[in-house]
Design an enzyme around this catalytic site. Sequence first.
Site, mmCIF file in Angstrom:
data_model
loop_
_atom_site.group_PDB
_atom_site.id
_atom_site.type_symbol
_atom_site.label_atom_id
_atom_site.label_comp_id
_atom_site.label_asym_id
_atom_site.label_seq_id
_atom_site.Cartn_x
_atom_site.Cartn_y
_atom_site.Cartn_z
ATOM 1 N N THR A 46 0.800 -1.236 0.000
ATOM 2 C CA THR A 46 0.000 0.000 0.000
ATOM 3 C C THR A 46 0.830 1.283 0.000
ATOM 4 O O THR A 46 1.946 1.312 0.550
ATOM 5 C CB THR A 46 -0.910 0.002 1.263
ATOM 6 O OG1 THR A 46 -1.452 1.308 1.461
ATOM 7 C CG2 THR A 46 -0.154 -0.377 2.527
ATOM 8 N N GLU B 273 0.268 3.607 1.848
ATOM 9 C CA GLU B 273 0.404 4.017 3.257
ATOM 10 C C GLU B 273 1.823 3.765 3.768
ATOM 11 O O GLU B 273 2.243 4.345 4.767
ATOM 12 C CB GLU B 273 -0.605 3.284 4.134
ATOM 13 C CG GLU B 273 -2.037 3.741 3.959
ATOM 14 C CD GLU B 273 -2.294 5.172 4.419
ATOM 15 O OE1 GLU B 273 -2.009 5.479 5.576
ATOM 16 O OE2 GLU B 273 -2.780 5.973 3.608
ATOM 17 N N TYR C 217 -1.544 0.329 10.980
ATOM 18 C CA TYR C 217 -1.844 -0.381 9.724
ATOM 19 C C TYR C 217 -0.602 -0.402 8.825
ATOM 20 O O TYR C 217 -0.194 -1.455 8.322
ATOM 21 C CB TYR C 217 -3.012 0.318 9.013
ATOM 22 C CG TYR C 217 -3.223 -0.116 7.568
ATOM 23 C CD1 TYR C 217 -3.869 -1.313 7.261
ATOM 24 C CD2 TYR C 217 -2.793 0.685 6.507
ATOM 25 C CE1 TYR C 217 -4.078 -1.707 5.935
ATOM 26 C CE2 TYR C 217 -2.994 0.296 5.189
ATOM 27 C CZ TYR C 217 -3.638 -0.897 4.909
ATOM 28 O OH TYR C 217 -3.831 -1.280 3.592
ATOM 29 N N LYS D 239 1.710 -3.488 7.474
ATOM 30 C CA LYS D 239 1.880 -3.726 6.034
ATOM 31 C C LYS D 239 3.361 -3.678 5.629
ATOM 32 O O LYS D 239 3.761 -4.282 4.640
ATOM 33 C CB LYS D 239 1.075 -2.694 5.241
ATOM 34 C CG LYS D 239 -0.423 -2.982 5.199
ATOM 35 C CD LYS D 239 -0.749 -4.077 4.180
ATOM 36 C CE LYS D 239 -2.243 -4.298 4.025
ATOM 37 N NZ LYS D 239 -2.589 -5.311 3.026
HETATM 38 P P1 NAP Z 1 -11.607 -4.438 2.082
HETATM 39 O O1 NAP Z 1 -12.768 -4.085 1.211
HETATM 40 O O2 NAP Z 1 -11.559 -3.955 3.473
HETATM 41 O O3 NAP Z 1 -11.505 -6.039 2.093
HETATM 42 C C1 NAP Z 1 -10.670 -6.719 2.987
HETATM 43 C C2 NAP Z 1 -10.909 -8.198 2.856
HETATM 44 O O4 NAP Z 1 -10.082 -8.879 3.834
HETATM 45 C C3 NAP Z 1 -12.357 -8.635 3.138
HETATM 46 O O5 NAP Z 1 -12.697 -9.711 2.299
HETATM 47 C C4 NAP Z 1 -12.268 -9.100 4.586
HETATM 48 O O6 NAP Z 1 -13.261 -10.047 4.936
HETATM 49 C C5 NAP Z 1 -10.915 -9.774 4.567
HETATM 50 N N1 NAP Z 1 -10.394 -9.985 5.914
HETATM 51 C C6 NAP Z 1 -10.208 -9.072 6.895
HETATM 52 N N2 NAP Z 1 -9.728 -9.661 8.007
HETATM 53 C C7 NAP Z 1 -9.606 -10.986 7.731
HETATM 54 C C8 NAP Z 1 -9.203 -12.119 8.458
HETATM 55 N N3 NAP Z 1 -8.806 -12.016 9.731
HETATM 56 N N4 NAP Z 1 -9.192 -13.321 7.842
HETATM 57 C C9 NAP Z 1 -9.625 -13.439 6.562
HETATM 58 N N5 NAP Z 1 -10.034 -12.414 5.812
HETATM 59 C C10 NAP Z 1 -10.046 -11.192 6.392
HETATM 60 O O7 NAP Z 1 -10.238 -3.996 1.395
HETATM 61 P P2 NAP Z 1 -9.933 -3.629 -0.142
HETATM 62 O O8 NAP Z 1 -10.143 -2.184 -0.329
HETATM 63 O O9 NAP Z 1 -10.598 -4.602 -1.017
HETATM 64 O O10 NAP Z 1 -8.348 -3.850 -0.165
HETATM 65 C C11 NAP Z 1 -7.788 -5.120 -0.474
HETATM 66 C C12 NAP Z 1 -6.373 -5.185 0.063
HETATM 67 O O11 NAP Z 1 -5.577 -4.164 -0.504
HETATM 68 C C13 NAP Z 1 -6.236 -5.005 1.567
HETATM 69 O O12 NAP Z 1 -5.169 -5.825 1.983
HETATM 70 C C14 NAP Z 1 -5.868 -3.545 1.730
HETATM 71 O O13 NAP Z 1 -5.145 -3.365 2.930
HETATM 72 C C15 NAP Z 1 -5.014 -3.337 0.513
HETATM 73 N N6 NAP Z 1 -5.002 -2.002 -0.073
HETATM 74 C C16 NAP Z 1 -6.167 -1.370 -0.361
HETATM 75 C C17 NAP Z 1 -6.128 -0.135 -0.994
HETATM 76 C C18 NAP Z 1 -7.393 0.594 -1.377
HETATM 77 O O14 NAP Z 1 -7.309 1.789 -1.647
HETATM 78 N N7 NAP Z 1 -8.529 -0.086 -1.456
HETATM 79 C C19 NAP Z 1 -4.886 0.425 -1.356
HETATM 80 C C20 NAP Z 1 -3.728 -0.273 -1.062
HETATM 81 C C21 NAP Z 1 -3.794 -1.497 -0.437
HETATM 82 P P3 NAP Z 1 -14.679 -9.594 5.588
HETATM 83 O O15 NAP Z 1 -15.539 -9.197 4.430
HETATM 84 O O16 NAP Z 1 -15.100 -10.816 6.274
HETATM 85 O O17 NAP Z 1 -14.384 -8.437 6.513
HETATM 86 O O1 F7E Z 2 -8.877 8.214 4.271
HETATM 87 C C1 F7E Z 2 -9.111 11.659 5.476
HETATM 88 C C2 F7E Z 2 -8.259 10.710 6.265
HETATM 89 O O2 F7E Z 2 -9.979 6.193 5.206
HETATM 90 C C3 F7E Z 2 -8.312 9.054 3.303
HETATM 91 C C4 F7E Z 2 -7.343 2.100 2.740
HETATM 92 O O3 F7E Z 2 -7.913 1.422 1.649
HETATM 93 O O4 F7E Z 2 -6.155 3.601 1.290
HETATM 94 C C5 F7E Z 2 -7.093 3.542 2.348
HETATM 95 O O5 F7E Z 2 -6.604 4.228 3.501
HETATM 96 C C6 F7E Z 2 -7.977 10.399 3.900
HETATM 97 C C7 F7E Z 2 -7.215 10.339 5.224
HETATM 98 O O6 F7E Z 2 -8.347 5.983 3.297
HETATM 99 C C8 F7E Z 2 -12.455 11.485 6.859
HETATM 100 O O7 F7E Z 2 -7.707 11.344 7.414
HETATM 101 C C9 F7E Z 2 -11.058 13.030 6.268
HETATM 102 O O8 F7E Z 2 -6.178 11.288 5.227
HETATM 103 O O9 F7E Z 2 -10.542 6.930 2.860
HETATM 104 P P1 F7E Z 2 -9.537 6.782 3.930
HETATM 105 P P2 F7E Z 2 -6.802 5.794 3.714
HETATM 106 O O10 F7E Z 2 -6.581 6.076 5.130
HETATM 107 O O11 F7E Z 2 -6.000 6.549 2.725
HETATM 108 C C10 F7E Z 2 -4.854 3.040 1.592
HETATM 109 C C11 F7E Z 2 -4.009 3.145 0.343
HETATM 110 C C12 F7E Z 2 -4.941 1.677 2.160
HETATM 111 O O12 F7E Z 2 -4.014 0.878 2.004
HETATM 112 C C13 F7E Z 2 -6.029 1.412 3.147
HETATM 113 O O13 F7E Z 2 -6.287 0.003 3.236
HETATM 114 O O14 F7E Z 2 -9.199 11.076 4.179
HETATM 115 N N1 F7E Z 2 -10.467 11.844 6.009
HETATM 116 N N2 F7E Z 2 -12.272 12.839 6.790
HETATM 117 C C14 F7E Z 2 -11.314 10.859 6.354
HETATM 118 N N3 F7E Z 2 -11.201 9.514 6.270
HETATM 119 C C15 F7E Z 2 -12.245 8.760 6.697
HETATM 120 N N4 F7E Z 2 -12.190 7.420 6.590
HETATM 121 N N5 F7E Z 2 -13.396 9.342 7.211
HETATM 122 C C16 F7E Z 2 -13.543 10.701 7.326
HETATM 123 O O15 F7E Z 2 -14.565 11.186 7.795
#
Ligand code: NAP
Ligand code: F7E
Length: 362
Positions: free
Chosen positions: A127, A129, A151, A155
Amino acid sequence: MKKAVIFGITGQDGSFLAEFLLAKNYEVHGVIRRSSTDYRERIAHIEGHPDFHLHFGDMSDSLGIMQVIAKTRPDEIYNLAAQSHVQVSFDSPEYTANVDATGVLRVLEAVRTCGLEKTCRIYQASTSELYGRVEAVPQNEETPFHPYSPYAVAKLYGFWIIREYRDAYNMYCCNGILFNHESERRGETFVTRKITLAAARIKQGKQEKLYLGNLSSLRDWGYAKDYVECMWLMLQQERPDDYVIATGEQHSVREFCLAAFREAGIELEFRGEGIHEQGIDKATGKVLVEVSPDFYRPTDVVNLLGDPSKAKRQLGWNPAKTSFEELVRLMVQADMAKVAVERAGEKVRINLEEYLEKGIVK
Ligand code: NAP
Ligand code: F7E
């Protein structure tokens, strides 16, 4: 027929990736965990597909992971399972480490124990992050990491254990350093989806106000459906490597808000600063967006901008497939349709097939 195992199948990315691989004629095995409520709405439309199979497993349970891998003997593993919410990781740091850090090790060791280390290719969901308190803008594969949340620290372990197993055991393991990617299937507590849902509900008179945290935070937001293709591409190369996946374009939370409300038919303007900043409906003068300290993080990542040159060059991936404006449009349109059939106080399942038919969702 290739076989793939997806950990995290019920998540945003897992559901898109499963569709992508089924279209490529893979046999897809998804790993789900037991829950007392229905959490399978993102994959409900593909359950029953002859090449789609589900297995129970949890990232905190080595034996379960081992059993799934031993039973399926996959060609490819996509580890997308994670406690993926940054803010939640401050409340549950140990659980986040167990799932997001040690969980990766469990998958790698299961592959070795099953004797698949020479044949099975592994994708790890790393990620942006990891760049955290950023040391350079934009960020590419050479930019130093500075994780800035429990987090991100978890990661970071996942990232390095993948690299370690690649070097130590010559395994085909890749890290996709994905920047934020969103969609109509995004979890409702991530900022983009929180905004698009609120814009739709406010427009339809079902919500009064939206409360947000840091409006100035900057992100490089792409469309999740475009990003799952890269996960697959990374596993089709001659040699394993790590890649930044991003659009190369940056917007603030405030800008996302303006665009989403505009798409819903409301012109906002922001006035004031910091905790006193407000988003006001230009037509009525009503305050629709307020800042709440509840959504501030102890440490926040505020300047993410990815440089996807390597993925473009080596994977032939197009980072400009879906623009920021298109992403906002498709999310708001999907939420306008969802909210229209939502009765007060009741959550309604998204019928994705119906949305696809009507062209609301691509
Ligand atoms: P998400 O919607 O939160 O999905 C996470 C998945 O992991 C869900 O299927 C969840 O199952 C499963 N999971 C959580 N805890 C688990 C456990 N203890 N055992 C088995 N499965 C578990 O996340 P996403 O947005 O699709 O992201 C996919 C991956 O990419 C994650 O690893 C995230 O950290 C990473 N990532 C995401 C982003 C982004 O912007 N979306 C960017 C960079 C990296 P449940 O449905 O049961 O909760
Ligand atoms: O926040 C700000 C918050 O929670 C984005 C995950 O998929 O992407 C995701 O993590 C920004 C942050 O995503 C609110 O402070 C303001 O600066 O949508 P987010 P994230 O933290 O960037 C990365 C790449 C991953 O890997 C993660 O799994 O928005 N923000 N106001 C807020 N964020 C939330 N959630 N809620 C608010 O009300």
